[in-house]
Design a protein around this motif. Structure first.
Motif, PDB file in Angstrom:
ATOM      1  N   MET A   1      26.145  -0.057   5.346  1.00 13.47           N
ATOM      2  CA  MET A   1      25.160  -1.117   5.106  1.00 13.47           C
ATOM      3  C   MET A   1      24.624  -1.024   3.678  1.00 13.47           C
ATOM      4  SD  MET A   1      22.060  -1.814   7.704  1.00 13.47           S
ATOM      5  CE  MET A   1      22.940  -1.435   9.203  1.00 13.47           C
ATOM      6  N   SER A   2      24.676  -2.116   2.906  1.00 11.72           N
ATOM      7  CA  SER A   2      24.318  -2.004   1.497  1.00 11.72           C
ATOM      8  C   SER A   2      22.882  -2.444   1.227  1.00 11.72           C
ATOM      9  CB  SER A   2      25.274  -2.850   0.657  1.00 11.72           C
ATOM     10  OG  SER A   2      25.182  -4.202   1.110  1.00 11.72           O
ATOM     11  N   GLY A   3      22.198  -2.991   2.225  1.00 11.94           N
ATOM     12  CA  GLY A   3      20.844  -3.493   1.984  1.00 11.94           C
ATOM     13  C   GLY A   3      19.835  -2.372   1.810  1.00 11.94           C
ATOM     14  N   GLN A   4      18.669  -2.780   1.348  1.00 13.72           N
ATOM     15  CA  GLN A   4      17.575  -1.806   1.204  1.00 13.72           C
ATOM     16  C   GLN A   4      16.252  -2.489   1.527  1.00 13.72           C
ATOM     17  OE1 GLN A   4      15.623  -0.746  -2.613  1.00 13.72           O
ATOM     18  NE2 GLN A   4      16.426   1.313  -2.263  1.00 13.72           N
ATOM     19  N   LEU A   5      15.365  -1.755   2.179  1.00 18.43           N
ATOM     20  CA  LEU A   5      14.005  -2.264   2.354  1.00 18.43           C
ATOM     21  C   LEU A   5      13.046  -1.320   1.642  1.00 18.43           C
ATOM     22  CD1 LEU A   5      12.010  -4.294   3.499  1.00 18.43           C
ATOM     23  CD2 LEU A   5      11.829  -2.879   5.543  1.00 18.43           C
ATOM     24  N   ALA A   6      12.277  -1.865   0.710  1.00 17.11           N
ATOM     25  CA  ALA A   6      11.255  -1.087   0.016  1.00 17.11           C
ATOM     26  C   ALA A   6       9.884  -1.582   0.470  1.00 17.11           C
ATOM     27  CB  ALA A   6      11.402  -1.250  -1.493  1.00 17.11           C
ATOM     28  N   VAL A   7       9.034  -0.667   0.904  1.00 18.61           N
ATOM     29  CA  VAL A   7       7.666  -1.022   1.295  1.00 18.61           C
ATOM     30  C   VAL A   7       6.784  -0.587   0.136  1.00 18.61           C
ATOM     31  CG1 VAL A   7       5.956  -0.912   3.130  1.00 18.61           C
ATOM     32  CG2 VAL A   7       8.354  -0.458   3.654  1.00 18.61           C
ATOM     33  N   VAL A   8       6.204  -1.571  -0.554  1.00 17.21           N
ATOM     34  CA  VAL A   8       5.655  -1.318  -1.889  1.00 17.21           C
ATOM     35  C   VAL A   8       4.135  -1.478  -1.921  1.00 17.21           C
ATOM     36  CG1 VAL A   8       5.775  -2.026  -4.315  1.00 17.21           C
ATOM     37  CG2 VAL A   8       7.810  -2.206  -2.873  1.00 17.21           C
ATOM     38  N   GLY A   9       3.446  -0.491  -2.442  1.00 19.83           N
ATOM     39  CA  GLY A   9       2.000  -0.578  -2.649  1.00 19.83           C
ATOM     40  C   GLY A   9       1.697  -1.201  -3.996  1.00 19.83           C
ATOM     41  N   LEU A  10       0.827  -2.214  -3.993  1.00 23.88           N
ATOM     42  CA  LEU A  10       0.495  -2.928  -5.238  1.00 23.88           C
ATOM     43  C   LEU A  10      -0.740  -2.360  -5.922  1.00 23.88           C
ATOM     44  CD1 LEU A  10       0.941  -6.617  -3.993  1.00 23.88           C
ATOM     45  CD2 LEU A  10       2.603  -5.196  -5.231  1.00 23.88           C
ATOM     46  N   GLY A  11      -1.398  -1.366  -5.291  1.00 20.01           N
ATOM     47  CA  GLY A  11      -2.680  -0.922  -5.825  1.00 20.01           C
ATOM     48  C   GLY A  11      -3.755  -1.913  -5.414  1.00 20.01           C
ATOM     49  N   PRO A  12      -5.026  -1.570  -5.661  1.00 21.21           N
ATOM     50  CA  PRO A  12      -6.111  -2.406  -5.151  1.00 21.21           C
ATOM     51  C   PRO A  12      -6.476  -3.578  -6.053  1.00 21.21           C
ATOM     52  CG  PRO A  12      -6.977  -0.394  -6.105  1.00 21.21           C
ATOM     53  CD  PRO A  12      -5.485  -0.322  -6.259  1.00 21.21           C
ATOM     54  N   GLY A  13      -6.031  -3.577  -7.288  1.00 24.03           N
ATOM     55  CA  GLY A  13      -6.557  -4.585  -8.204  1.00 24.03           C
ATOM     56  C   GLY A  13      -5.464  -5.332  -8.918  1.00 24.03           C
ATOM     57  N   ASP A  14      -5.632  -5.440 -10.217  1.00 22.67           N
ATOM     58  CA  ASP A  14      -4.629  -6.167 -10.992  1.00 22.67           C
ATOM     59  C   ASP A  14      -3.483  -5.226 -11.401  1.00 22.67           C
ATOM     60  OD1 ASP A  14      -5.476  -4.625 -13.109  1.00 22.67           O
ATOM     61  OD2 ASP A  14      -6.799  -6.169 -13.916  1.00 22.67           O
ATOM     62  N   GLY A  15      -2.652  -5.709 -12.320  1.00 18.98           N
ATOM     63  CA  GLY A  15      -1.445  -4.979 -12.701  1.00 18.98           C
ATOM     64  C   GLY A  15      -1.652  -3.585 -13.278  1.00 18.98           C
ATOM     65  N   ARG A  16      -2.855  -3.291 -13.751  1.00 22.36           N
ATOM     66  CA  ARG A  16      -3.053  -1.960 -14.343  1.00 22.36           C
ATOM     67  C   ARG A  16      -2.855  -0.846 -13.332  1.00 22.36           C
ATOM     68  NH1 ARG A  16      -8.871  -2.011 -16.174  1.00 22.36           N
ATOM     69  NH2 ARG A  16      -8.896  -3.242 -14.280  1.00 22.36           N
ATOM     70  N   TRP A  17      -3.073  -1.173 -12.062  1.00 22.53           N
ATOM     71  CA  TRP A  17      -2.928  -0.152 -11.026  1.00 22.53           C
ATOM     72  C   TRP A  17      -1.637  -0.308 -10.232  1.00 22.53           C
ATOM     73  CZ3 TRP A  17      -8.758  -0.457  -9.426  1.00 22.53           C
ATOM     74  CH2 TRP A  17      -9.499   0.358 -10.283  1.00 22.53           C
ATOM     75  N   LEU A  18      -0.699  -1.073 -10.783  1.00 15.69           N
ATOM     76  CA  LEU A  18       0.643  -1.163 -10.199  1.00 15.69           C
ATOM     77  C   LEU A  18       1.463  -0.067 -10.879  1.00 15.69           C
ATOM     78  CD1 LEU A  18       2.453  -3.087  -8.372  1.00 15.69           C
ATOM     79  CD2 LEU A  18       3.239  -4.054 -10.533  1.00 15.69           C
ATOM     80  N   THR A  19       2.081   0.824 -10.118  1.00 20.85           N
ATOM     81  CA  THR A  19       2.817   1.914 -10.766  1.00 20.85           C
ATOM     82  C   THR A  19       4.105   1.376 -11.390  1.00 20.85           C
ATOM     83  OG1 THR A  19       4.172   2.501  -8.852  1.00 20.85           O
ATOM     84  CG2 THR A  19       1.995   3.553  -9.001  1.00 20.85           C
ATOM     85  N   VAL A 114      -2.090   3.105  -5.413  1.00 30.13           N
ATOM     86  CA  VAL A 114      -3.462   3.627  -5.458  1.00 30.13           C
ATOM     87  C   VAL A 114      -4.231   2.987  -4.312  1.00 30.13           C
ATOM     88  CG1 VAL A 114      -5.598   3.749  -6.795  1.00 30.13           C
ATOM     89  CG2 VAL A 114      -3.385   3.874  -7.959  1.00 30.13           C
ATOM     90  N   THR A 115      -4.720   3.782  -3.385  1.00 30.63           N
ATOM     91  CA  THR A 115      -5.462   3.215  -2.260  1.00 30.63           C
ATOM     92  C   THR A 115      -6.916   2.945  -2.655  1.00 30.63           C
ATOM     93  OG1 THR A 115      -5.896   3.457   0.093  1.00 30.63           O
ATOM     94  CG2 THR A 115      -6.075   5.447  -1.226  1.00 30.63           C
ATOM     95  N   ALA A 116      -7.534   1.981  -1.956  1.00 30.43           N
ATOM     96  CA  ALA A 116      -8.868   1.496  -2.344  1.00 30.43           C
ATOM     97  C   ALA A 116      -9.900   2.614  -2.473  1.00 30.43           C
ATOM     98  CB  ALA A 116      -9.339   0.450  -1.330  1.00 30.43           C
ATOM     99  N   MET A 117      -9.854   3.609  -1.576  1.00 30.47           N
ATOM    100  CA  MET A 117     -10.924   4.625  -1.632  1.00 30.47           C
ATOM    101  C   MET A 117     -10.858   5.432  -2.923  1.00 30.47           C
ATOM    102  SD  MET A 117      -9.876   7.589   1.061  1.00 30.47           S
ATOM    103  CE  MET A 117      -8.278   8.380   0.926  1.00 30.47           C
ATOM    104  N   LEU A 118      -9.650   5.620  -3.460  1.00 30.87           N
ATOM    105  CA  LEU A 118      -9.527   6.385  -4.704  1.00 30.87           C
ATOM    106  C   LEU A 118     -10.050   5.571  -5.880  1.00 30.87           C
ATOM    107  CD1 LEU A 118      -6.017   8.042  -4.244  1.00 30.87           C
ATOM    108  CD2 LEU A 118      -8.267   8.857  -3.519  1.00 30.87           C
ATOM    109  N   ALA A 119      -9.785   4.274  -5.856  1.00 28.60           N
ATOM    110  CA  ALA A 119     -10.255   3.413  -6.943  1.00 28.60           C
ATOM    111  C   ALA A 119     -11.782   3.307  -6.916  1.00 28.60           C
ATOM    112  CB  ALA A 119      -9.615   2.035  -6.816  1.00 28.60           C
ATOM    113  N   VAL A 120     -12.359   3.159  -5.735  1.00 28.20           N
ATOM    114  CA  VAL A 120     -13.823   3.067  -5.630  1.00 28.20           C
ATOM    115  C   VAL A 120     -14.449   4.405  -6.045  1.00 28.20           C
ATOM    116  CG1 VAL A 120     -15.767   2.785  -4.037  1.00 28.20           C
ATOM    117  CG2 VAL A 120     -13.781   1.265  -3.869  1.00 28.20           C
ATOM    118  N   ALA A 121     -13.885   5.501  -5.560  1.00 28.45           N
ATOM    119  CA  ALA A 121     -14.422   6.830  -5.906  1.00 28.45           C
ATOM    120  C   ALA A 121     -14.431   7.018  -7.421  1.00 28.45           C
ATOM    121  CB  ALA A 121     -13.595   7.918  -5.229  1.00 28.45           C
TER     122      ALA A 121
END
Ligand code: SAH
Length: 254
Positions: A1-19, A114-121
């Motif tokens: 099977m050649s497909g792929q599924l990526a489950v991606v975290g966007l971070g809590p805010g804008d692009g600065r917190w997108l890895t 980045v999960t919300a609690m880390l950004a708020v902290a």
């Protein structure tokens, strides 16, 4: 099977917190699935298919994305913050467990964010500097009695508590009841942080005390950090106090 599924975290805010890893996976995807407002945060790429769905349709969204990847496509499914924290990664794992055998052979990647609690902290100091726990206050997927038991246990054991999903139109009274419950265990002066829409244009941070904390300080986009007995708010000459939890517990030998 050649497909792929990526489950991606966007971070809590804008692009600065997108890895950089998340950005790379999103650019490479043939199709992106997610809750509409999260999809809106994914940079548009020509030729990439987008499948927006409602917030509550997590199982159906996971199944659709898995089926698409199983047909050979590179598929991404997005979550705000981290996908493993009250979000899509567990929904995808559950569908893989329950679904056709072939899904277990799929190339699955979970890309952290980045999960919300880390950004708020980070906005207020270091409230998570010592032992802490995270809870969702939503009683959609668990009984309210269990939430109360966990609040009692966490507060009496000395954990700082990060509260996700504090309130919604369908759950108007739960937060007030939870704060009342926490007052049984913690002094009124315990620092409490309400971090709303952190990292976005309409961000608002409120630092208060448990005795003054009210549900009206929160909405669906708010993450609340309730301190422990050891959490401190240090006054500063300008601006907000510094909220932190000392790294050593009281009574620790140093
Ligand atoms: N996977 C997400 C959490 C999803 S649950 C993460 O890791 O952050 C949704 C809850 O997350 C919201 O009710 C709120 O409590 C919190 N949240 C998400 N984004 C936030 C933000 N930018 N600011 C404050 N809280 C946020």
């Amino acid at each position: 099977m050649s497909g792929q599924l990526a489950v991606v975290g966007l971070g809590p805010g804008d692009g600065r917190w997108l890895t950089p890893e998340a950005a790379g996976v999103l650019v490479a995807a043939d199709a992106v699935y997610g809750y509409g407002p999260y999809l809106d945060r994914v940079p548009v790429r020509e030729g990439q298919a987008r499948h927006a769905s409602d917030n509550r349709e997590e199982g159906a969204r996971a199944t659709a994305a898995l089926g698409h990847a199983a047909r050979g496509a590179k598929v991404a499914i997005v979550s705000g913050g981290d996908p493993g924290v009250f979000a899509m990664a567990a929904a995808v794992c559950a569908e893989i467990e329950a679904g056709p055998e072939a899904w277990r052979a799929l190339d699955l990647v979970i890309v952290p964010g980045v999960t919300a609690m880390l950004a708020v902290a980070a906005r207020v100091g270091a409230p998570l500097g010592h032992d802490f726990c995270a809870m969702s206050l939503s009683d959609n997927l668990k009984p309210w009695e269990l939430i109360e038991r966990r609040l009692d246990a966490a507060a009496s054991a000395g954990f700082v508590i990060a509260l996700y999903n504090p309130i919604s139109r369908a759950r108007p009274w739960q937060l007030g009841t939870a704060l009342e419950r926490l007052r049984r265990h913690l002094p009124d002066a315990t620092p409490v942080v309400f971090g709303r829409a952190v990292g976005r244009a309409d961000e608002r941070i409120v630092i208060t005390e448990l005795g003054d904390a009210v549900a009206a300080n929160a909405d669906m986009a708010t993450l609340i950090i309730v301190g422990s007995r050891e959490t401190r708010a240090v006054a500063r000459p300008c601006g907000a106090p510094l909220v932190y939890t000392p790294r050593a517990a009281a009574g620790a030998s140093t």
